[in-house]
Write a protein that holds these residues in place. Sequence first.
Motif, PDB file in Angstrom:
ATOM      1  N   GLY A 375       0.768  -1.263  -0.110  1.00  0.00           N
ATOM      2  CA  GLY A 375       0.134   0.036  -0.213  1.00  0.00           C
ATOM      3  C   GLY A 375       0.825   1.242   0.169  1.00  0.00           C
ATOM      4  O   GLY A 375       0.371   2.313   0.400  1.00  0.00           O
ATOM      5  N   ASP A 398       1.577   6.477   2.337  1.00  0.00           N
ATOM      6  CA  ASP A 398       0.464   5.530   1.978  1.00  0.00           C
ATOM      7  C   ASP A 398      -0.259   5.836   0.721  1.00  0.00           C
ATOM      8  O   ASP A 398      -0.139   7.007  -0.004  1.00  0.00           O
ATOM      9  N   ALA A 399      -1.337   5.241   0.563  1.00  0.00           N
ATOM     10  CA  ALA A 399      -2.152   5.564  -0.706  1.00  0.00           C
ATOM     11  C   ALA A 399      -2.821   6.947  -0.780  1.00  0.00           C
ATOM     12  O   ALA A 399      -3.415   7.554  -1.706  1.00  0.00           O
TER      13      ALA A 399
END
Length: 478
Positions: A375, A398-399
């Motif tokens: 991720g 992170d995403a």
Amino acid sequence: MAYQPYIDPEYETLIERIYPPRVCIDNDQFRDCTLVKVDSANKHGILLEMVQFLTDLDLVISKSYICSDGGWFMDVFHVTDQLGNKLTDESLILYIQQALCASRRRGASKEIETCSIKRQVKPRHVSTENTALEITGTDSSGLLSEISAVLAELECHITAAAAWTHNNITACIIYVENGFPSGPISDPERLATVQEQLENVVQACHGTEENKSVSLTAPTAGRTHTERRLHQLMYSAVDYEPCCGCTGRGVGHRNSCSKIHVSIESCKEKGYSVVNMRCRDRPKLLFDTLCVLTDMQYVVFHAAVSSKGAMADQEYFIRQKGGCTLDTESERQELTQCLIAAIERRVSHGLRLDVCTNNRMGLLSDMTRVFRENGLSISRAEIGTHGDKAVGSFYVTDASGYDVSQHTVELVRKEIGGSVLVVNKSPGWTPKAPSISSSISRTKTDSVDEEDKPRFSLGTLLWSQLERLSSNFGSIRS
């Protein structure tokens, strides 16, 4: 039949051959920096060439004074190494003197070609021996992973790669060669096959968007500097357009203001447009702003650049290449946006992960796959080869663009290898905050008086032009 006058190709460099460039390196005038003084025949882009050369040597430019009125260029750079120390290596000093002169003569002496310093310069900024892959488009998680996976399947060995993201736009340059047997990809059919496969990957990620592009070019001499080319790719994708910036009129810069201030005024009595910038200092800041001015066809006639503590001030007296100033609000607005975008592109988002391991086929594909499976999104990357080692850095979030948890980092390091991937908690990294940060280059203490300015001389002409610029970076009025 039409006739045209014949112009000898050597005529363009006639002035340079009559008046060869002079480079003086002064280690005595200041105790905390080395002065690099250059004067030579003027030519569009010469200032960027000089700054590009110094930054490629990982030198920090803390101050610079520029004068290029008429047909002559004169500049003074205050430089240190990355630790803030003066340049004491005699071989490095000799290399700078000879290489700067050789670059203006468009040739290199035998001494430079065999110089140990030249061999130590990492070949990450340009490659004339490998096929160059250039991709632009909307930023999407896992794009670099999918591209590198396709290249690995096609048995293309990645020798270097650099990727930037800004304003939801991504641009990457990847240098590749044949895996078996090794060597540049020169077969037209193979080039067409590789490009077709990569276009399919980008098409799957971006659909019918107009700002996506895939370009694959065979090895060529005189290839554009990689980081300058990244600026050009981002500019062509119009990554600057959503950016309003902190102009001199006080307009807020989105939600997370990075405190970049740009103002453009007219100096009618001297026929210049005056660009003033103030922002947080960081490595290669001068190079990035000069890339914009040069590629947008602006000529810098005078300039003063200085960094004090964490902040940097830059002032440029410019005209368009045709001699015109920036007379319309739309011209000033576009240049303001482009300068802010150039400064922001290199600002580091997220956590920096440094890589050093034995180079092999598919290495980048394997590493980026692990990032994607956990991720992680890559906001900026630079990786190259040094001997048989692959060396580089990834900036990851992170995403959602937030900082990565410590647990996720440990999982990634465990899968890739703890000795391969090292967490670098640089001064620009702030945990648990989705903010824009930047690394800070400190070459002088914060206690230095703002009014303190160096006293140097390249002759009466140079000093008479530069003295007006060194006081508070004010406009030329006399």
